[in-house]
Structure formats: C-alpha cells, structure tokens
Design an enzyme around this catalytic site. Structure first.
Site, PDB file in Angstrom:
ATOM      1  CG  ASP A  51      -8.518   3.284  -4.820  1.00  0.00           C
ATOM      2  OD1 ASP A  51      -9.746   3.169  -4.960  1.00  0.00           O
ATOM      3  OD2 ASP A  51      -7.696   2.690  -5.529  1.00  0.00           O
ATOM      4  CB  CYS A 101     -18.441   0.701 -21.076  1.00  0.00           C
ATOM      5  SG  CYS A 101     -17.981   2.249 -20.258  1.00  0.00           S
ATOM      6  CB  CYS A 135     -23.227   1.682 -15.398  1.00  0.00           C
ATOM      7  SG  CYS A 135     -22.137   3.131 -15.289  1.00  0.00           S
ATOM      8  CE1 TYR A 147      -6.946   2.295  -0.864  1.00  0.00           C
ATOM      9  CE2 TYR A 147      -4.593   2.586  -0.438  1.00  0.00           C
ATOM     10  CZ  TYR A 147      -5.638   1.864  -0.989  1.00  0.00           C
ATOM     11  OH  TYR A 147      -5.378   0.692  -1.632  1.00  0.00           O
ATOM     12  CB  CYS A 186     -18.158  -2.662 -17.319  1.00  0.00           C
ATOM     13  SG  CYS A 186     -18.401  -2.192 -15.589  1.00  0.00           S
ATOM     14  CB  CYS A 206     -14.647   1.759 -14.021  1.00  0.00           C
ATOM     15  SG  CYS A 206     -15.730   3.204 -14.039  1.00  0.00           S
ATOM     16  CD  GLU A 231      -2.881  -1.071  -0.073  1.00  0.00           C
ATOM     17  OE1 GLU A 231      -2.919  -0.029  -0.741  1.00  0.00           O
ATOM     18  OE2 GLU A 231      -3.528  -2.085  -0.376  1.00  0.00           O
TER      19      GLU A 231
END
Length: 305
Positions: free
Chosen positions: A146, A208, A217, A128, A211, A201, A45
């Site tokens: 995030d 898309c 969406c 985060y 997706c 995304c 991270e």
DNA sequence: GACTCGTGGGA
DNA sequence: TTCCCAAGAGT
C-alpha cells in the site's frame, strides 16, 4: 544467532526489526483480532481504501454488528449498505462491497475465499486488498503493498525521500523480496511494514527518532534529503462534481425513500453541474430515478404514492 | 498511464 | 485559511 555472518546489508533484517517493533507498538485495531475473521478483515480493507483508521473504526463496528457475514450483507439492500457507509467517502466502495458479498455467496458459498485469484476476481478488490486478505486473514506469504509500504521501502531500502507513482508489478517484486520465508512470519512482517509506515515513516514529518530502522535506513544514511513535494497540483475539492455528488448523496442517504427532484435542486445552484453530478451517480449505480420526478438510493424499496 | 471518485482533520 | 493526504480500485 546474530553475528555468525558479517552483515553487509543490514536490511536483510528489515522484516525482523519491523516485526519486533510491531510486537510492541501495534495498535489494537478490532479487525486484527481473530474474532474479526476473514470477513472482518475484508470489510476493514474496503473501508480503509483512502479513509483514515480513526474514521473507519466506528463504522466497521456498526457494519460487523449488522452484517456479521457476507450472506447477511448480500441479503440486505444496496441502499442500506450506502446508508451504513455514512460519511466514509467514496460511496462506490459501499456498492462494491455489497456486490462483493453477493459474489462471495454465489461463487464461494458465503465464505471469503483464501486464494489470491479468487479474491482478485471479486468486485472492489484489487492488487492491494486481495493480498491484504490473504496475508491478514489467512496468514499467507504475499507482498502487501500500500502507500505506507511503498513509502517505507522507498526510504529505508532505496534511500529516496518518497515513493514515486505506483508501479504494481515492480512494487510487488521488491516487497516480496523483503519477506521472511515462512508464511506466518511474512504475514506478520507485512502488517509491521504497514504499521511503521502509518505511525513512524509518515509522509510528512516522519518520526525518525522513534524508528527502529533508523540505524540502517538508506534515506537517513544519505542525510534524509527532502522530496520534491507534491508532483502535481491536485484539483481543489470545492466546486467539483465530486462535492456536488457528495451533497446529493447526503440528502438521499438521510431520506428513508425517494426524494423529489426539487429537494435535490437545493443542494447546488448550477443546474448544469448538478444534473451532471446526478447523472454520474445514476451511471455509477448509486442512485435511481423513481416515479414522479423523484430520486432514491439504488436498491431502495420503491414507495408508491 | 492519467483521471475520477468523498470526506474530514491536522499542520 | 489553505492545503495535504489517508490501508485503492476501476475505467
């Protein structure tokens, strides 16, 4: 199961759909393996703060081999941490990760804490990263927000083309509402949201067609209106103090000990800016002045001459 | 909140 | 070539 109730808001199922997709499409990243442990998650991270996955992966492997736990890193010098950081960028993160390891040893017996408050109190860990560790290392139900998640939610839920500026408290509330009740499912959903944002995304040219959220969406349902582009013209990198800092630190990173000031003078022609950059590095604790008009990485064992 | 803080790759 | 931007944090 499904179909018992009319689905007025199909995205009550957002977490389930995203997780199902994640199960089939997740990248096999080393810090997602159980062997990585909480320390491995934490290190990943730190490195992933503003640095792409492809560049982090090799650095992470080397780092974990060399310093397999917080105590190992804390026992080594800051200078070595900065060197091992290499060219990941934002070297202050190396400094903070080292300080974080020290704090974990001092306050938590060398074990990465699993409580949000404890994590937030550690150097280099913000809203985060703290939640990412609780979720990904310890399987807790925490909203992990995030840039990927903010963009995904802005589009799929709010129907906006892009996420605006981060508003931490509101973002946390919004994302928390999307999480399944159970800890493990929620943690899995958080990983899925991030992965969807990172792979599908995306900021530019979202995929898309691929997706899993396409049907529901909110952005797509309103015709996928274009965003307004970058909010402000970002500062060019060439010629900035940032670039000069990077050049100076690169020299020090590649040297085994203190470097003559004259050597640093070669990296940038303008003395004024060069001095300002060097002073900044010293202020940040990345660099220290050594004897004989020399400079070295902070924590470097000093060499007498 | 607005700024600062590295680096490299892809469009 | 230029420009965007990639798992943020600290001041």
């Amino acid at each position: 199961m499904a179909g018992c109730l009319p689905v007025d808001q199909p995205f009550l199922d957002l977490a389930r759909i995203a997780t199902a997709w994640f199960d089939e499409n997740a990248r096999d990243l080393p810090w997602r393996h159980a062997e990585a442990g909480a320390w491995g998650v934490l290190v990943s991270e730190f490195m992933l703060q503003q640095t792409p996955v492809v560049r982090v992966e090799p650095a992470w492997r080397a780092w974990m081999t060399r310093w397999p736990d917080p105590a190992a890193l804390a026992a080594d010098t800051v200078a070595e941490a900065i060197r091992a950081w290499g060219r990941l960028g934002y070297p202050r993160r190396a400094l903070r990760l080292h300080a974080c390891a020290e704090a974990i040893v001092e306050r938590h017996g060398g074990v990465v804490p699993d409580r949000l408050d404890d994590l937030l109190a550690l150097p280099g860990i913000g809203a985060y990263t703290a939640r990412a560790v609780t979720a990904f290392a310890y399987g807790q139900r925490q909203p992990v927000v995030d840039t990927n998640v903010r963009r995904l939610v802005a589009r799929a839920v709010s129907g906006r083309p892009d996420a605006g500026p981060a508003t931490t408290a509101a973002d946390l509330t919004a994302v928390e509402a999307l999480l399944p009740v159970q800890d493990r499912l929620a943690a899995r959903a958080s990983a899925a949201f991030m992965e969807l944002g990172a792979l599908i995304c995306t900021a530019r040219n979202p995929r898309c067609q691929d997706c899993p959220l396409w049907t529901g969406c909110a952005w797509r349902l309103t015709g996928s209106p274009a965003g307004s582009g970058p909010m402000r013209r970002p500062q060019r990198y060439a010629g900035t103090d940032r670039q000069v800092r990077g050049l100076l630190l690169a020299v020090l990173r590649e040297s085994s000990g203190p470097v003559p000031a004259a050597r640093l003078d070669l990296v940038w022609p303008e003395a004024r800016q060069r001095d300002r950059a060097l002073a900044g590095l010293i202020t940040d604790g990345l660099v220290v002045a050594a004897s004989g008009h020399r400079y070295a990485l902070a924590g470097e064992a000093s060499h007498r001459s």
